[in-house]
Scaffold this motif. Structure first.
Motif, short mmCIF file in Angstrom:
data_model
loop_
_atom_site.label_atom_id
_atom_site.label_comp_id
_atom_site.label_asym_id
_atom_site.label_seq_id
_atom_site.Cartn_x
_atom_site.Cartn_y
_atom_site.Cartn_z
N ALA A 272 0.38 -0.94 -0.16
CA ALA A 272 0.07 0.16 0.26
C ALA A 272 1.07 1.04 -0.08
CB ALA A 272 -1.34 0.34 1.42
N ALA A 273 1.67 0.92 0.46
CA ALA A 273 3.01 2.28 0.49
C ALA A 273 3.17 2.91 -1.61
CB ALA A 273 4.52 2.08 1.01
N GLU A 274 3.11 4.04 -1.00
CA GLU A 274 3.18 4.32 -2.60
C GLU A 274 4.63 5.35 -2.37
OE1 GLU A 274 1.25 5.43 -4.53
OE2 GLU A 274 -0.51 5.03 -3.89
N PRO A 275 5.00 5.34 -4.10
CA PRO A 275 6.93 5.43 -4.20
C PRO A 275 7.25 6.77 -3.85
CG PRO A 275 5.23 4.60 -5.62
CD PRO A 275 4.40 4.46 -5.47
N PHE A 276 8.19 6.75 -3.24
CA PHE A 276 8.72 8.11 -2.52
C PHE A 276 8.83 9.66 -3.86
CE2 PHE A 276 11.09 5.69 0.08
CZ PHE A 276 10.72 5.78 1.01
N ILE B 48 19.14 12.41 3.95
CA ILE B 48 18.55 11.12 4.15
C ILE B 48 17.39 10.87 4.48
CG2 ILE B 48 19.21 9.04 5.13
CD1 ILE B 48 22.32 10.25 5.03
N LEU B 49 16.49 11.51 5.22
CA LEU B 49 15.05 10.45 6.00
C LEU B 49 14.45 11.83 4.98
CD1 LEU B 49 15.79 11.09 10.07
CD2 LEU B 49 15.46 8.83 9.04
N GLU B 50 14.48 12.91 4.26
CA GLU B 50 13.42 13.86 3.69
C GLU B 50 12.72 13.27 3.27
OE1 GLU B 50 14.32 16.80 1.41
OE2 GLU B 50 13.48 18.16 2.26
N PRO B 51 12.54 11.81 2.96
CA PRO B 51 12.02 10.89 1.77
C PRO B 51 10.39 10.66 2.56
CG PRO B 51 13.38 10.53 0.47
CD PRO B 51 14.18 11.12 2.21
N LEU B 52 11.44 10.53 3.97
CA LEU B 52 10.31 9.02 4.48
C LEU B 52 9.64 10.10 5.89
CD1 LEU B 52 9.20 6.52 5.89
CD2 LEU B 52 11.23 7.01 7.61
N THR B 53 10.35 10.93 6.30
CA THR B 53 9.54 12.23 7.26
C THR B 53 11.04 13.52 7.60
OG1 THR B 53 9.43 12.67 9.94
CG2 THR B 53 11.22 10.99 8.97
N THR B 54 9.71 14.86 7.44
CA THR B 54 10.73 16.26 7.94
C THR B 54 10.95 16.25 9.46
OG1 THR B 54 9.10 17.34 7.32
CG2 THR B 54 10.12 16.59 5.05
N ASP B 55 10.26 15.45 10.11
CA ASP B 55 10.63 15.94 11.59
C ASP B 55 12.33 15.41 12.25
OD1 ASP B 55 7.98 16.79 12.36
OD2 ASP B 55 7.13 14.31 12.44
N PRO B 56 12.57 16.38 13.08
CA PRO B 56 13.89 16.79 13.57
C PRO B 56 14.08 15.09 14.89
CG PRO B 56 12.20 17.47 14.91
CD PRO B 56 11.27 16.99 13.72
N VAL B 57 15.29 14.20 14.27
CA VAL B 57 15.76 12.97 14.38
C VAL B 57 15.47 13.84 16.70
CG1 VAL B 57 17.37 12.02 14.99
CG2 VAL B 57 17.13 13.22 13.42
N GLU B 58 14.54 12.34 16.81
CA GLU B 58 14.37 12.61 18.94
C GLU B 58 15.96 11.35 18.93
OE1 GLU B 58 10.91 11.90 19.14
OE2 GLU B 58 10.40 13.76 18.37
N ARG B 59 16.08 10.29 18.06
CA ARG B 59 17.28 9.22 19.33
C ARG B 59 17.80 8.78 18.12
NH1 ARG B 59 14.27 4.00 20.23
NH2 ARG B 59 16.11 2.64 21.00
#
Length: 324
Positions: free
Chosen positions: A60-64, A263-274
């Motif tokens: 069900a995931a959409e391509p980036f 690197i994370l941007e295609p998945l999330t733009t939230d700041p790294v927490e851990r």
């Protein structure tokens, strides 16, 4: 082998690069079984020498977004994984001077998703992507199990305990351990509070070092590197040098956070927490209290079986820090 999902069930879709033939069947099946058992996984990508071999993705995931029309779907899904592996290998090169072994597991978590890197053996990796913070922990657990199983069954290699030994539990600390402790805050009340927190959590059994940063600058740092219980484990690098190396590592990680965010941007733009950097002999942890203010805590263990316990202990220290 069933490489594609049931259309009716949603399930999983397997994307295979042209060069990946029948020799990858066992690995594909292992990734499919792992992803099927953890619904929060978006995808698992297998890479050899940072070339994408295949990806198992939620159907069900959409391509980036941003893919070029001539891109292969497996390349599109695997591109963040390739960039993450490159970041990990660069970080590994920096950490080798600590003499605690190869970087074999990396977990990066944000509120809305994250990634995990597992080294199966030299030049062969699996990168997972999850779609929420809590899902990252579930993904991490099943990927650690998969990496251990593949090393044993497929490659005839030893157990490295990625993520620590699940049989280990946090012991009660009844005696304070002498620490090397430095606090640099100008507020005497704040300094006294910090000096009271560190001895409650650092010990020679699991959590061996912790440092608290504000505005990207260390405010309090302490360790028990010179304890007799750690003398054999840390014989390769003197305690004073080790402290300086961890400060340098944190400085380098701060400088590379922008790269990690891209690197994370295609998945999330939230700041790294851990961020967890799990080497063959322990781990380094970074937990952000306030990313905008540059407030975070660093923890270290040099005992591999205690990696999960040490991070739990670091969480206790952080809860103490948050209390006023």
């Amino acid at each position: 082998m069933k490489r594609d999902a049931d259309a009716a069930g949603g399930g999983l879709k397997t994307l295979v690069a042209p060069h990946a033939g029948r020799g990858y069947d066992y690995l594909i099946e292992a990734c499919r079984d792992t992803a099927a058992g953890c619904p929060g996984i978006r995808s698992l990508t297998h890479l050899t020498n940072n070339t994408v071999d295949f990806a198992v993705r939620a159907a069900a995931a959409e391509p980036f977004r941003g893919a070029l029309p001539w891109d292969d779907e497996v390349e599109v899904e695997g591109r963040p994984a390739q960039r993450f592996v490159r970041w990990v290998l660069e970080t590994d090169a920096t950490m080798r001077q600590l003499r605690t072994g190869e970087l074999m597991r990396v977990l990066v978590v944000t509120r809305s998703g994250g990634m995990q890197y597992s080294r199966l053996r030299d030049g062969q990796y699996v990168v997972g992507m999850a779609t929420s913070g809590p899902d990252c922990d579930a993904m991490d657990t099943v990927m650690n199990d998969m990496a251990t199983d593949l090393r044993y069954r497929l490659f005839d290699l030893g157990t490295e305990f990625p993520g620590g030994d699940p049989a280990q539990h946090k012991r009660a600390l009844t005696n304070h351990v002498p620490l090397t402790l430095q606090a640099t805050t100008r507020d005497q009340e704040d300094e006294n509070r910090l000096r009271g927190i560190w001895p409650r959590h650092l010990n020679p059994y699991d959590l061996h070092y912790a440092a608290y940063y504000r505005d990207g600058t260390p405010v309090c740092a302490g360790d028990c590197f010179e304890h007799a219980e750690l003398s054999e484990a840390l014989v390769a690098v003197p305690a004073q040098n080790r402290r300086a190396m961890y400060r340098d590592l944190v400085f380098r990680l701060q400088a590379s956070l922008a790269d990690l965010a891209q690197i994370l941007e295609p998945l999330t733009t939230d700041p790294v927490e851990r961020l967890v950097l799990d080497v063959q002999q322990g781990a380094v942890y970074l937990h952000w209290l306030d990313a905008a203010a540059g407030a975070f805590v660093v923890g270290v263990t040099v005992r591999q079986k205690q990696v999960a316990v040490a991070e739990e202990r670091l969480g206790d220290l952080i809860r103490d820090l948050r209390r006023r």
